[in-house]
Design an enzyme around this catalytic site. Structure first.
Site, PDB file in Angstrom:
ATOM      1  CG  ASP A 117      20.683 -11.766  -9.101  1.00 22.11           C
ATOM      2  OD1 ASP A 117      19.616 -10.818  -8.926  1.00 22.11           O
ATOM      3  OD2 ASP A 117      20.819 -12.488  -9.960  1.00 22.11           O
ATOM      4  CG  ASP A 131      16.146 -13.038 -14.745  1.00 22.25           C
ATOM      5  OD1 ASP A 131      16.774 -12.354 -14.947  1.00 22.25           O
ATOM      6  OD2 ASP A 131      15.796 -13.785 -13.998  1.00 22.25           O
TER       7      ASP A 131
HETATM    8  C1  DGJ Z   1      18.493 -13.839 -11.475  1.00 26.08           C
HETATM    9  C2  DGJ Z   1      19.083 -12.734 -12.608  1.00 26.08           C
HETATM   10  O1  DGJ Z   1      18.165 -12.000 -12.916  1.00 26.08           O
HETATM   11  C3  DGJ Z   1      19.748 -13.784 -13.916  1.00 26.08           C
HETATM   12  O2  DGJ Z   1      20.122 -12.691 -14.839  1.00 26.08           O
HETATM   13  C4  DGJ Z   1      20.822 -14.519 -13.367  1.00 26.08           C
HETATM   14  O3  DGJ Z   1      21.949 -13.536 -12.966  1.00 26.08           O
HETATM   15  C5  DGJ Z   1      20.286 -15.288 -12.097  1.00 26.08           C
HETATM   16  N1  DGJ Z   1      19.614 -14.847 -11.268  1.00 26.08           N
HETATM   17  C6  DGJ Z   1      21.615 -16.185 -11.604  1.00 26.08           C
HETATM   18  O4  DGJ Z   1      21.186 -16.729 -10.498  1.00 26.08           O
END
Ligand code: DGJ
Length: 721
Positions: free
Chosen positions: A458, A524
C-alpha cells in the site's frame, strides 16, 4: 529570393517502417537529426523505401509567408533547432548555457528480434556537451514504446529540468480524453476539444495519484469503444509525471510524456546519465482496440500471472483494525466455505498499529494483537487450503513509531521541516541506504518466517515536500528507483510471492509498478455501481486478471448504497475476484449467493482472464454493457447494467460485439445473473435462448429485460456452427 522547399537533410533521409497487428510506424532517420515519426497509426501496407520517400515528400508543407522556415517535423525528442515551436524534449542548462541542444552525428541501429522491431538512435551535441540515446520498439501487439537517456559529456554539471518524448497525431485527432478522480472515485474520464496550446497533466504526488491522468488520448471527435481512431500515451513510471497534448498553429499536434522533475532534482555530473521512463503509445480504431494492444502486450510478458487468479477474502472491510484471532479464524472458515482461495490479513498486525495514527515503519508482529505471532492465523488459513496474504506499507512512517524515534532523519523533510502529515503519516526516505536495508530486512524476515504467498503493498499519501532529510533536496525520482529496487529484491528472494499495487485504492497504477506487481487494487470503493465505471476505465490499460474487484458489504461503506448480490457479484467477477465483507455476519441465503458467484468465477475465469475485452456502445447511456470474448471467438460472456433509470423503456437491444461474424452462436441468459429478479424476460430469453450469427448479434443484438435500476443481466454466447 530562393526558398528552401525541403528539409535540409532530405538527401540523407532513410526510413524505417515498423509494422505489427494493424499498426504502422514510419520513422524518418538521417545522420543530421533525431528520428521523427512520419506516421503512427493505421497499417500502410507493404511499402518500399521509394514509396516511403514519396510519402515523406507528400508530407512536406508548403512555405507560407512568415512561417518558421525549417521543417515542422517534430522529432521524437522535440528540439527548437528542428523547427519545433512547442515544448522542448530536452530542457536543462549549464547555469544558463547549453539550453537549446542540437544533436548531430546521429547513428541509427535497427535491431529486431522475435516479435519486436527495435530502433536505437544515438546522437551528440559536441557544443552543449550532451549525448542522447533514443530507444523505440514496436511490439507484436502493435504497442509502441520509446524512452531516451541523456548523458552529460561536458566538464561541469548539467541541470536537467525535463526529458520528454512527443509523438505526432494527425489533425483528425481533434478530441482529447484523459482522466481524473479522487479517493474512492478513480479514473473519471474527461473529454475536451484538442484546442491550441498545451493541455498538461502534471503529477507532483510521488505516485500517479488517485486523480491520475492515466492515459492522454486524442481521437476523431465522438470516438467510442468500438469506433473512431484513437491515439494514446501512457507513462510507465510510479513517481511524478508530466503527460500532455500540445497543438501549435503550424498544424502539429503531439501527445507527450516524461517524468516531472523538481528543481535541482537531476543534476548530471560529468559522464552521468539520466534515463527516462518508457512512454507507451497505443493506436486503435476505437478505445477497445487501443486497450487491446496494452492487454496483449501485458499478457505476453514472461512474468504475467497465468495461474488461475485465486478468489481473495480481504479482511479490511470485514474487521478493519480489529485483529482478533477468533474473529479472523471464523472469517477464514467462512471464506473457505464459500470457495475462496486466498486470505489477506490487512492493516493492523504490526508494531503499535491499533489504528491509523501509529506504527508505520515497525514491521514486527505486534505482541499485543498477536501474542503468539502470526503462526496461529497463518496455520489456520493454510490448514483450510487457502493461501495467506499480508498487507504492508513499506514507504511510509508514522512519527509515532519506534522507527521514527530511532531515525527521525529518515522522514522526508525540506526547508528544515517535515511536511504536513496526511493520514497521520509521512514518507520514509528510502534513499537513505540504512532505511532501505532495514525495510528490506524486515520484509524479508516476514516472508521467510511465515508461509506467505501474497503481499498487498500500500501507499496511502501523496508525497509532497518530499525532501532528502539531510539536505532537503527533492528526492521523488530516487525514491521511486529505490522502491522499485526494494520490490525487485524481495521478488528475487521470494519468487513465488505475488504482489499487489495499492495506493489508497487505485493511486498507483502504471506500467512501471506493473513490471513488479501482479495485481492492482482499483479503488477503495466497493460500491458495485461505482465499480462498473472504475473497472471499465481501469481496463483501458489493464486486462481483467490484473484488476482487483471485490464483492463488498451492503450498504457499501464508502457510499451507503445498498445493492443485491447480483450487482455486487456480477460486477466483481469481471476482475480478479475477491470478497471484502464480513462473511460471518451473512445469512445462509446470502452466503449461498456469494458461493454461487465464486463458483461462476472459478468456472469461467479461464475465459474472463484470457479473452478480448469488449465494451458495447449503446445509444442509451443508462445501460453500461461489456463482455469478454474468447481468443478463438468460440464463446463469450456479456454483462449489461442498468446504471440509472431511463426514459427508454424497456431498455432495448443489447448488441454483442467481438464475435466471429459468420459463426452461429447460441445465446442464453447466464445464472446467477440471468435476470431472475427483472420481473419478466424478453421472449428469446424466456424460451431458453436464441441462435444468431456473430454479425447479427453485433448489429441487431438481443432485447434486454426490463432491468430495475442498479441491476444487471448476464448472457453467454457459445458457438454452435
Ligand atoms: C488503503 C487501502 O486501499 C485499503 O484497502 C486498506 O488496505 C487500507 N489502506 C488499510 O490502511
Amino acid at each position: 529570393m530562393q526558398r528552401r522547399l525541403l528539409p535540409d537533410d532530405t538527401h540523407a533521409r532513410t526510413y524505417h517502417h515498423l509494422r505489427a497487428a494493424g499498426v504502422s510506424v514510419v520513422v524518418v532517420v538521417s545522420p543530421e537529426r533525431l528520428p521523427h515519426l512520419l506516421h503512427w497509426g493505421a497499417d500502410l501496407g507493404d511499402v518500399d523505401e521509394e514509396a516511403l520517400a514519396a510519402l515523406d515528400l507528400a508530407a512536406v508543407p508548403p512555405l507560407a509567408h512568415n512561417t518558421y522556415e525549417v521543417s515542422r517535423d517534430a522529432t521524437l525528442v522535440p528540439a527548437f533547432h528542428a523547427g519545433w515551436l512547442g515544448r522542448p524534449g530536452v530542457l536543462g542548462s549549464r547555469q544558463g548555457r547549453d539550453w537549446s541542444p542540437r544533436f548531430v552525428e546521429v547513428a541509427h541501429l535497427r535491431d529486431d528480434d522475435e516479435g519486436r522491431q527495435r530502433l536505437l538512435s544515438t546522437a551528440v551535441d559536441p557544443v552543449a556537451g550532451l549525448r542522447l540515446r533514443i530507444e523505440m520498439e514496436l511490439d507484436a501487439s502493435g504497442l509502441l514504446r520509446a524512452r531516451s537517456a541523456l548523458t552529460n559529456t561536458g566538464p561541469d554539471a548539467y541541470e536537467l529540468t525535463a526529458l520528454r518524448l512527443a509523438l505526432p497525431v494527425p489533425a483528425q485527432a481533434d478530441e482529447l480524453l484523459d482522466f481524473t478522480g479522487r479517493h474512492t472515485l478513480e479514473r473519471v474520464p474527461q473529454r475536451q476539444p484538442f484546442s491550441f496550446g498545451l493541455h498538461a497533466r502534471e503529477v507532483r504526488q510521488g505516485r500517479p495519484g488517485l486523480d491520475s491522468p492515466y492515459l492522454m488520448i486524442a481521437g476523431r471527435p465522438g470516438f467510442a469503444s468500438r469506433s473512431g481512431e484513437v491515439w494514446g500515451v501512457h507513462l510507465g513510471w510510479s513517481g511524478n509525471q508530466d503527460l500532455y497534448a500540445e497543438r501549435i498553429p503550424n498544424g502539429a499536434r503531439v501527445l507527450g510524456a516524461g517524468e516531472l522533475l523538481q528543481p535541482g532534482e537531476i543534476v548530471l555530473g560529468p559522464d552521468e546519465t539520466y534515463q527516462s521512463p518508457w512512454v507507451y503509445a497505443s493506436y486503435g480504431d476505437g478505445l477497445d482496440a487501443l486497450a487491446g494492444r496494452f492487454h496483449a502486450w501485458l499478457r505476453a510478458r514472461p512474468r504475467h500471472p497465468r495461474s488461475p487468479r485465486p478468489v481473495i477474502v480481504n479482511t479490511w472491510e470485514a474487521t478493519y483494525f480489529d485483529h482478533d484471532l477468533g474473529r479472523l479464524t471464523a472469517l477464514a472458515d467462512a471464506a473457505a466455505a464459500v470457495g475462496a482461495e486466498r486470505f489477506v490479513l490487512d492493516d493492523g498486525w504490526f508494531g503499535s498499529r491499533r489504528d491509523d495514527t501509529s506504527g508505520l515503519g515497525d514491521w514486527q508482529v505486534s505482541a499485543q494483537a498477536w501474542p503468539d505471532g502470526l503462526a496461529p492465523i497463518v496455520d489456520h488459513v493454510r490448514g483450510l487450503g487457502l493461501q495467506f496474504g499480508i498487507w504492508v506499507e513499506p514507504e511510509m512512517i508514522n512519527l509515532d513509531s519506534d522507527l521514527a524515534r530511532a531515525h527521525p532523519e529518515w522522514v522526508f523533510a525540506t526547508g528544515g521541516r517535515v511536511g504536513s502529515p496526511a493520514r497521520f503519516q509521512h514518507g520514509l526516505d528510502l534513499t537513505h541506504p540504512g532505511a532501505w536495508q532495514l525495510i528490506l530486512a524486515a520484509l524479508d524476515d516476514l516472508l521467510s518466517r511465515y508461509d506467505i504467498g501474497y503481499v498487498k503493498w500500500d501507499h496511502n499519501r501523496a508525497l509532497v515536500e518530499a525532501g532528502h532529510s539531510t539536505d532537503g533536496r527533492p528526492v521523488i525520482h530516487a525514491q521511486t528507483v529505490a522502491t522499485y529496487a526494494l520490490l525487485d529484491e524481495l521478488r528475487r528472494r521470494h519468487p513465488a510471492v505475488e504482489f499487489e499495487s495499492c495506493a489508497s485504492g487505485g493511486g498507483r497504477i502504471d506500467l512501471g509498478i506493473l513490471e513488479r506487481t501482479d495485481r492492482v487494487w482499483a479503488s477503495d470503493c466497493n460500491d458495485a455501481l461505482e465499480r462498473v465505471e472504475i473497472q471499465r476505465w481501469t481496463g483501458l490499460l489493464l486486462p481483467p486478471e490484473l484488476i482487483g474487484a471485490h464483492i463488498g458489504p451492503t450498504p457499501a461503506h464508502t457510499t451507503g448504497r445498498r445493492h443485491g448480490m447480483q450487482l455486487r457479484g456480477g460486477t466483481a467477477v469481471f476482475g480478479h475476484l475477491g470478497i471484502e465483507s464480513d462473511l460471518t455476519a451473512l445469512s445462509a441465503a446470502e452466503l449461498a449467493d456469494v458461493a454461487a458467484w465464486v463458483a461462476f468465477y472459478r468456472e469461467h475465469r479461464d475465459l474472463l482472464h484470457t479473452g478480448t475485452v469488449v465494451n458495447v456502445d449503446l445509444p442509451d447511456s443508462a445501460v453500461a454493457a461489456h463482455g469478454v470474448v474468447a481468443a478463438d471467438r468460440s464463446r463469450a460472456i456479456y454483462s449489461a447494467t442498468m446504471v440509472r433509470r431511463s426514459v427508454t423503456w424497456p431498455p432495448g437491444a443489447l448488441t454483442l460485439p467481438g464475435l466471429d461474424p459468420s459463426t452461429t452462436y447460441a445465446v442464453r441468459p447466464m445464472p446467477p445473473g440471468d435476470g431472475a429478479d427483472a420481473g419478466s424476460l424478453p421472449l428469446w430469453a424466456a424460451t431458453g435462448g436464441v441462435e444468431l450469427t456473430g454479425r447479427q448479434l453485433a448489429t441487431v443484438g438481443v432485447q434486454l429485460p426490463p432491468l430495475l435500476p442498479e441491476h444487471l443481466f448476464l448472457v453467454r454466447a457459445d458457438a454452435v456452427r
